[in-house]
Design a protein around this motif. Structure first.
Motif, PDB file in Angstrom:
ATOM      1  N   MET A  30     -20.764   5.759 -31.507  1.00  0.00           N
ATOM      2  CA  MET A  30     -20.481   6.002 -32.904  1.00  0.00           C
ATOM      3  C   MET A  30     -19.836   7.387 -33.025  1.00  0.00           C
ATOM      4  O   MET A  30     -20.352   8.361 -32.495  1.00  0.00           O
ATOM      5  N   GLU A  31     -18.735   7.451 -33.718  1.00  0.00           N
ATOM      6  CA  GLU A  31     -17.996   8.698 -33.906  1.00  0.00           C
ATOM      7  C   GLU A  31     -18.546   9.458 -35.111  1.00  0.00           C
ATOM      8  O   GLU A  31     -18.750   8.886 -36.170  1.00  0.00           O
ATOM      9  N   GLN A  32     -18.825  10.766 -34.953  1.00  0.00           N
ATOM     10  CA  GLN A  32     -19.307  11.585 -36.063  1.00  0.00           C
ATOM     11  C   GLN A  32     -18.179  12.452 -36.589  1.00  0.00           C
ATOM     12  O   GLN A  32     -17.493  13.121 -35.822  1.00  0.00           O
ATOM     13  N   ILE A  33     -18.004  12.442 -37.905  1.00  0.00           N
ATOM     14  CA  ILE A  33     -16.952  13.197 -38.573  1.00  0.00           C
ATOM     15  C   ILE A  33     -17.595  14.166 -39.556  1.00  0.00           C
ATOM     16  O   ILE A  33     -18.415  13.763 -40.392  1.00  0.00           O
ATOM     17  N   HIS A  34     -17.221  15.446 -39.451  1.00  0.00           N
ATOM     18  CA  HIS A  34     -17.700  16.453 -40.400  1.00  0.00           C
ATOM     19  C   HIS A  34     -16.928  16.285 -41.699  1.00  0.00           C
ATOM     20  O   HIS A  34     -15.691  16.386 -41.713  1.00  0.00           O
ATOM     21  N   LEU A  35     -17.611  15.990 -42.796  1.00  0.00           N
ATOM     22  CA  LEU A  35     -16.941  15.820 -44.087  1.00  0.00           C
ATOM     23  C   LEU A  35     -16.725  17.161 -44.778  1.00  0.00           C
ATOM     24  O   LEU A  35     -15.631  17.475 -45.210  1.00  0.00           O
ATOM     25  N   LEU A  69     -13.720  12.535 -50.438  1.00  0.00           N
ATOM     26  CA  LEU A  69     -13.823  11.213 -51.066  1.00  0.00           C
ATOM     27  C   LEU A  69     -13.273  10.091 -50.187  1.00  0.00           C
ATOM     28  O   LEU A  69     -13.687   8.945 -50.320  1.00  0.00           O
ATOM     29  N   VAL A  70     -12.369  10.402 -49.270  1.00  0.00           N
ATOM     30  CA  VAL A  70     -11.785   9.362 -48.413  1.00  0.00           C
ATOM     31  C   VAL A  70     -12.828   8.698 -47.529  1.00  0.00           C
ATOM     32  O   VAL A  70     -12.619   7.589 -47.035  1.00  0.00           O
ATOM     33  N   ALA A  71     -13.972   9.338 -47.351  1.00  0.00           N
ATOM     34  CA  ALA A  71     -15.036   8.791 -46.501  1.00  0.00           C
ATOM     35  C   ALA A  71     -15.922   7.792 -47.232  1.00  0.00           C
ATOM     36  O   ALA A  71     -16.828   7.214 -46.635  1.00  0.00           O
ATOM     37  N   PHE A 126     -22.355  17.713 -44.906  1.00  0.00           N
ATOM     38  CA  PHE A 126     -22.333  16.251 -44.892  1.00  0.00           C
ATOM     39  C   PHE A 126     -21.458  15.759 -43.750  1.00  0.00           C
ATOM     40  O   PHE A 126     -20.391  16.312 -43.485  1.00  0.00           O
ATOM     41  N   PHE A 127     -21.920  14.705 -43.103  1.00  0.00           N
ATOM     42  CA  PHE A 127     -21.232  14.091 -41.979  1.00  0.00           C
ATOM     43  C   PHE A 127     -21.204  12.583 -42.181  1.00  0.00           C
ATOM     44  O   PHE A 127     -22.063  12.023 -42.857  1.00  0.00           O
ATOM     45  N   MET A 128     -20.218  11.933 -41.573  1.00  0.00           N
ATOM     46  CA  MET A 128     -20.161  10.480 -41.571  1.00  0.00           C
ATOM     47  C   MET A 128     -20.089  10.024 -40.121  1.00  0.00           C
ATOM     48  O   MET A 128     -19.361  10.606 -39.316  1.00  0.00           O
ATOM     49  N   GLU A 129     -20.856   9.009 -39.803  1.00  0.00           N
ATOM     50  CA  GLU A 129     -20.752   8.353 -38.507  1.00  0.00           C
ATOM     51  C   GLU A 129     -20.138   6.992 -38.769  1.00  0.00           C
ATOM     52  O   GLU A 129     -20.524   6.300 -39.707  1.00  0.00           O
ATOM     53  N   ARG A 137     -22.331   5.448 -41.706  1.00  0.00           N
ATOM     54  CA  ARG A 137     -23.634   6.063 -41.951  1.00  0.00           C
ATOM     55  C   ARG A 137     -23.376   7.527 -42.257  1.00  0.00           C
ATOM     56  O   ARG A 137     -22.498   8.140 -41.665  1.00  0.00           O
ATOM     57  N   TYR A 138     -24.187   8.048 -43.157  1.00  0.00           N
ATOM     58  CA  TYR A 138     -23.994   9.434 -43.572  1.00  0.00           C
ATOM     59  C   TYR A 138     -25.195  10.279 -43.170  1.00  0.00           C
ATOM     60  O   TYR A 138     -26.324   9.805 -43.120  1.00  0.00           O
ATOM     61  N   ARG A 139     -24.923  11.551 -42.891  1.00  0.00           N
ATOM     62  CA  ARG A 139     -25.968  12.519 -42.547  1.00  0.00           C
ATOM     63  C   ARG A 139     -25.789  13.743 -43.453  1.00  0.00           C
ATOM     64  O   ARG A 139     -24.665  14.091 -43.826  1.00  0.00           O
ATOM     65  N   VAL A 140     -26.900  14.364 -43.790  1.00  0.00           N
ATOM     66  CA  VAL A 140     -26.883  15.561 -44.623  1.00  0.00           C
ATOM     67  C   VAL A 140     -27.771  16.604 -43.968  1.00  0.00           C
ATOM     68  O   VAL A 140     -28.807  16.282 -43.388  1.00  0.00           O
ATOM     69  N   ARG A 141     -27.338  17.849 -44.029  1.00  0.00           N
ATOM     70  CA  ARG A 141     -28.104  18.957 -43.475  1.00  0.00           C
ATOM     71  C   ARG A 141     -28.224  20.055 -44.525  1.00  0.00           C
ATOM     72  O   ARG A 141     -27.243  20.407 -45.184  1.00  0.00           O
ATOM     73  N   ALA A 142     -29.423  20.597 -44.663  1.00  0.00           N
ATOM     74  CA  ALA A 142     -29.671  21.775 -45.485  1.00  0.00           C
ATOM     75  C   ALA A 142     -29.762  22.941 -44.517  1.00  0.00           C
ATOM     76  O   ALA A 142     -30.543  22.893 -43.567  1.00  0.00           O
TER      77      ALA A 142
END
Length: 151
Positions: free
Chosen positions: A1-6, A27-29, A90-93, A104-109
């Protein structure tokens, strides 16, 4: 799975107290239903908790001005103890082809913990105590050294 930094955003007071201003380029994600100006998506944090966020754009005007609505964003802010100056990332896989793509989305604080050689050092807020001293362990030449940052 490729992870993209949004995006990563340093939080302002209005991002904490109201809605999170969301960069338009991210928004493209997201796949908005045809004609819709809002959608919900889930993002997983560093501890594996799933958060439901409501993403909305303007219905009129020249700019979309996307935001994460306070009703969905504020519980995350409170749980993580976020304050102005902290960051949200925010990241998208994604995997698969365009028509069968899984997103799939990931969020980090994140919180700034120190400056090292002129650069800010950030850590996941989940890894930091909300109160009390912060200890970091550094391994220097095979020895473990503990540093009390007094934060």
């Amino acid at each position: 799975m490729e992870q993209i930094h949004l995006f990563t955003k340093k939080l302002k007071p209005t991002d904490i107290s109201h809605a999170l201003s969301f960069p338009t380029h991210a928004l493209v994600a997201f796949s908005f239903p045809e004609g819709a100006h809002g959608m919900r998506f889930e993002a997983v944090d560093a501890t594996g908790n799933e958060w439901g966020f409501s993403l909305s754009t303007r219905q009129t005007g020249r700019y979309q001005k996307p935001v994460l609505l306070k009703s969905s964003w504020h519980p995350f802010v409170e749980q993580k103890g976020l304050v102005p100056g902290d960051r949200a990332a925010f990241f998208m896989e994604r995997s698969g082809e365009a028509d069968g793509m899984i997103r799939r989305y990931r969020v980090r604080a994140q919180r700034k913990v120190m400056m090292l050689m002129g650069q800010d050092v950030w850590a996941d807020a989940d890894d930091l105590p909300l109160y009390g001293p912060l200890n970091w362990q550094l391994i220097l030449h095979g020895n473990v050294n503990t540093i009390d940052l007094g934060l």
